[in-house]
Design a protein around this motif. Structure first.
Motif, mmCIF file in Angstrom:
data_model
loop_
_atom_site.group_PDB
_atom_site.id
_atom_site.type_symbol
_atom_site.label_atom_id
_atom_site.label_comp_id
_atom_site.label_asym_id
_atom_site.label_seq_id
_atom_site.Cartn_x
_atom_site.Cartn_y
_atom_site.Cartn_z
ATOM 1 N N ALA A 171 0.839 -1.178 0.000
ATOM 2 C CA ALA A 171 0.000 0.000 0.000
ATOM 3 C C ALA A 171 0.874 1.227 0.000
ATOM 4 N N PRO A 172 0.358 2.392 -0.402
ATOM 5 C CA PRO A 172 1.139 3.613 -0.333
ATOM 6 C C PRO A 172 1.600 3.863 1.079
ATOM 7 N N LEU A 173 2.822 4.295 1.234
ATOM 8 C CA LEU A 173 3.378 4.527 2.552
ATOM 9 C C LEU A 173 3.577 6.013 2.794
ATOM 10 N N ALA A 174 3.856 6.371 4.059
ATOM 11 C CA ALA A 174 3.966 7.776 4.445
ATOM 12 C C ALA A 174 5.091 8.466 3.696
ATOM 13 N N ARG A 175 4.872 9.728 3.378
ATOM 14 C CA ARG A 175 5.886 10.542 2.726
ATOM 15 C C ARG A 175 6.083 11.814 3.516
ATOM 16 N N ARG A 176 7.313 12.211 3.630
ATOM 17 C CA ARG A 176 7.631 13.471 4.296
ATOM 18 C C ARG A 176 8.250 14.407 3.277
ATOM 19 N N PRO A 177 8.419 15.694 3.598
ATOM 20 C CA PRO A 177 8.991 16.626 2.621
ATOM 21 C C PRO A 177 10.327 16.136 2.105
ATOM 22 N N PRO B 69 -21.741 -2.580 15.163
ATOM 23 C CA PRO B 69 -20.498 -2.088 14.554
ATOM 24 C C PRO B 69 -20.831 -1.295 13.296
ATOM 25 N N HIS B 70 -20.222 -0.129 13.151
ATOM 26 C CA HIS B 70 -20.695 0.766 12.091
ATOM 27 C C HIS B 70 -19.598 1.603 11.421
ATOM 28 N N ARG B 71 -18.419 1.608 11.935
ATOM 29 C CA ARG B 71 -17.414 2.569 11.461
ATOM 30 C C ARG B 71 -16.957 2.281 10.035
ATOM 31 N N ILE B 72 -16.529 3.348 9.368
ATOM 32 C CA ILE B 72 -15.925 3.276 8.035
ATOM 33 C C ILE B 72 -14.436 3.532 8.197
ATOM 34 N N GLU B 73 -13.633 2.546 7.871
ATOM 35 C CA GLU B 73 -12.182 2.658 8.052
ATOM 36 C C GLU B 73 -11.518 3.101 6.758
ATOM 37 N N ILE B 74 -10.776 4.209 6.843
ATOM 38 C CA ILE B 74 -10.052 4.735 5.680
ATOM 39 C C ILE B 74 -8.883 5.563 6.173
ATOM 40 N N GLN C 226 -7.456 -0.283 -4.210
ATOM 41 C CA GLN C 226 -8.319 -0.529 -3.067
ATOM 42 C C GLN C 226 -9.681 -1.054 -3.511
ATOM 43 N N LEU C 227 -10.268 -1.869 -2.654
ATOM 44 C CA LEU C 227 -11.641 -2.309 -2.788
ATOM 45 C C LEU C 227 -12.420 -1.889 -1.546
ATOM 46 N N LEU C 228 -13.727 -2.027 -1.607
ATOM 47 C CA LEU C 228 -14.566 -1.879 -0.427
ATOM 48 C C LEU C 228 -14.685 -3.251 0.230
ATOM 49 N N TRP C 229 -14.275 -3.340 1.490
ATOM 50 C CA TRP C 229 -14.408 -4.558 2.279
ATOM 51 C C TRP C 229 -15.507 -4.299 3.305
ATOM 52 N N ALA D 170 -15.870 -2.097 13.056
ATOM 53 C CA ALA D 170 -16.185 -1.441 11.786
ATOM 54 C C ALA D 170 -17.100 -2.311 10.931
ATOM 55 N N ALA D 171 -17.852 -1.642 10.091
ATOM 56 C CA ALA D 171 -18.698 -2.334 9.119
ATOM 57 C C ALA D 171 -18.101 -2.274 7.724
ATOM 58 N N PHE D 172 -17.283 -1.219 7.468
ATOM 59 C CA PHE D 172 -16.729 -0.990 6.135
ATOM 60 C C PHE D 172 -15.252 -0.619 6.242
ATOM 61 N N GLU D 173 -14.500 -0.980 5.187
ATOM 62 C CA GLU D 173 -13.082 -0.650 5.136
ATOM 63 C C GLU D 173 -12.692 -0.423 3.687
ATOM 64 N N LEU D 174 -12.015 0.679 3.425
ATOM 65 C CA LEU D 174 -11.467 0.959 2.093
ATOM 66 C C LEU D 174 -9.977 0.692 2.183
ATOM 67 N N ASN D 175 -9.530 -0.403 1.549
ATOM 68 C CA ASN D 175 -8.145 -0.801 1.747
ATOM 69 C C ASN D 175 -7.693 -1.743 0.645
ATOM 70 N N TYR D 176 -6.426 -2.156 0.743
ATOM 71 C CA TYR D 176 -5.767 -2.971 -0.270
ATOM 72 C C TYR D 176 -5.961 -4.463 0.008
ATOM 73 N N PRO D 177 -5.664 -5.329 -0.966
ATOM 74 C CA PRO D 177 -5.963 -6.754 -0.818
ATOM 75 C C PRO D 177 -5.252 -7.463 0.331
ATOM 76 N N PHE D 178 -4.211 -6.867 0.916
ATOM 77 C CA PHE D 178 -3.510 -7.535 2.005
ATOM 78 C C PHE D 178 -4.420 -7.808 3.195
ATOM 79 N N VAL D 179 -5.555 -7.092 3.284
ATOM 80 C CA VAL D 179 -6.440 -7.278 4.431
ATOM 81 C C VAL D 179 -7.160 -8.622 4.374
#
Length: 433
Positions: A7-13, A193-198, A161-164, A272-281
């Motif tokens: 997945a995309p990783l953190a970037r700093r200046p 459970p109801h949260r949307i993880e992103i 990403q897909l919707l899980w 959570a009920a929903f997650e927007l993430n990459y296939p590794f999940v």
């Protein structure tokens, strides 16, 4: 984009190309002498392949296989870059700025090709090499490797990403963002459970979220020539969605600091009920939470407007050939081998990395390991890419600082601020601190 979490990783200046002369100190000149080129004893030359640290073993297997298939023409040595994307880029930039001839094949994040090409650090793919690199390769990954009409890298793997979602909480996956937030609010009222993880932290992940929403609303961050911001109504719509989620019961309380792995853990925790993430999940849920896994399903990323497809921002790795390689012809040949169908399949099965070759999505072995392969292919066929410009690092910082935390977004004001600061970034007027 990578490693165990593709997945995309953190970037700093990061320093701009125009400031690279400052790197050419004695320490960097010494670095150019690191890693011998090989072949000094009369044996085959050693091609040094720099890429993300792959813990699955897929890259090591590809390196061994391609070395053997060369028939003694060359040996490939896999050099692992740092884990984080900013560290990877920093090492490549510094050594290329020092004209390090011990670098041959370079694993680039999908946003780096324009910058590296503009700096003159990587060679274009032409003739037979280009034909082999483009044959059967999906359009969107090729777009990430193209700059000013020329191909500067060969796509190694992609990511999207897909919707899980939890099928025990919703009868069918929501088709749009409004539907998803409405479903989450309803579940919250029912005490479920109801949260949307992103990804909402101030890093590349939140830029990916914003770019996906802008593209799905029919817009883009930059104009077609990449000379000025486009934004406008699609960007304001994207910001409205982000603000609505952040201000609703659907938002995770940790939204403003969450990255991909925190989203995975929250989903596995059952909150959570929903997650927007990459296939590794998917394999993670299967291994860690088999009870929840029974109801862990997937669907296309939610659309901004009903009846219109989403355009998810892709990640991945493109392989480029260093201008300073002593063996460029062999490096092109080796790169094509490293990303061939057999090696991409191994990377998908072992490392969870979506292939860039369309034919693999009908391969029975991949289908078994990737039950969501058809959805991944559809997402890649409709994918969007991040702004293609040598100034991308500056633009990414501008955006991430303006939209995180998402709860502070004011759609009209934030859009105006981003547009103004992108103009400065394109004009090389400096980074946002």
């Amino acid at each position: 984009m990578r490693s165990s979490i593709p997945a995309p990783l953190a970037r700093r200046p990061r320093p701009r190309v125009s400031r690279l002369a400052g790197y050419l100190g004695a320490g960097l000149l010494a670095a150019a002498g690191l890693s011998a080129c090989g072949g000094g004893n009369g044996g085959p030359p050693t091609l040094h392949f720099y890429n993300f640290p792959d813990n699955s073993g897929a890259i090591a297997q590809a390196v061994e296989r391609c070395t053997a298939q060369s028939g003694g023409k060359y040996t490939i040595e896999y050099n692992k870059l740092p884990t984080a994307a900013d560290g990877q880029r920093q090492q490549l930039v510094r050594r290329l700025a020092a004209r390090d001839s011990s670098m041959d094949i370079l694993g680039l994040d999908v946003t780096w090709a324009p910058e590296f090409a503009e700096a003159g650090w990587i060679l274009p793919w032409t003739g037979a090499n280009r034909a082999k690199a483009t044959e059967g390769t999906l359009k969107a990954p090729l777009e990430t490797a193209t700059w000013k009409g020329r191909l500067y890298a060969v796509p190694y793997n992609s990511n999207t990403q897909l919707l899980w979602y939890r099928s025990d909480l919703v009868d069918k996956p929501p088709a749009t963002w409004d539907e998803m937030i409405d479903d989450a609010i309803r579940l919250a009222k029912e005490g479920k459970p109801h949260r949307i993880e992103i990804q909402g932290a101030q890093y590349e992940g939140v830029v990916v979220w914003f770019n996906t929403l802008v593209a799905s609303a029919g817009g883009s961050i930059l104009n077609e020539q990449a000379t000025a911001p486009a934004l406008g109504k699609p960007a304001r719509k994207a910001l409205q969605i982000m603000k609505r989620l952040a201000s609703s019961p659907a938002a995770d309380p940790s939204l403003s600091v969450q990255m991909e792995d925190q989203n995975r853990l929250a989903m596995e925790a059952g909150t959570a009920a929903f997650e927007l993430n990459y296939p590794f999940v998917y394999p993670s849920m299967k291994t860690n939470k088999p009870a929840l896994f029974k109801n862990f399903k997937w669907a296309q990323y939610p659309a901004v407007s009903a009846g219109e497809p989403s355009h998810v921002t892709i990640g991945g790795i493109d392989m480029a050939i260093s201008k300073y390689s002593k063996h460029p012809d062999l490096a092109f040949e080796a790169a094509l081998c490293l990303r061939d169908a057999d090696n991409q399949k191994v990377a998908a099965v072992k490392g969870g990395l979506p292939p860039t070759l369309e034919s693999l999505y009908s391969d029975p072995d991949l289908a078994q390991s990737y039950p969501f392969h058809e959805d991944i292919l559809q997402a890649l066929q409709n994918a969007s890419v991040r702004p293609k410009t040598p100034a991308y690092q500056n633009i990414s910082i501008v955006i991430s600082h303006s939209i995180s935390p998402p709860s502070k977004i004011n759609p009209d004001k934030t859009e105006s601020t981003i547009a103004s600061q992108i103009k400065d970034a394109l004009a090389s007027k400096g980074l946002i601190p």
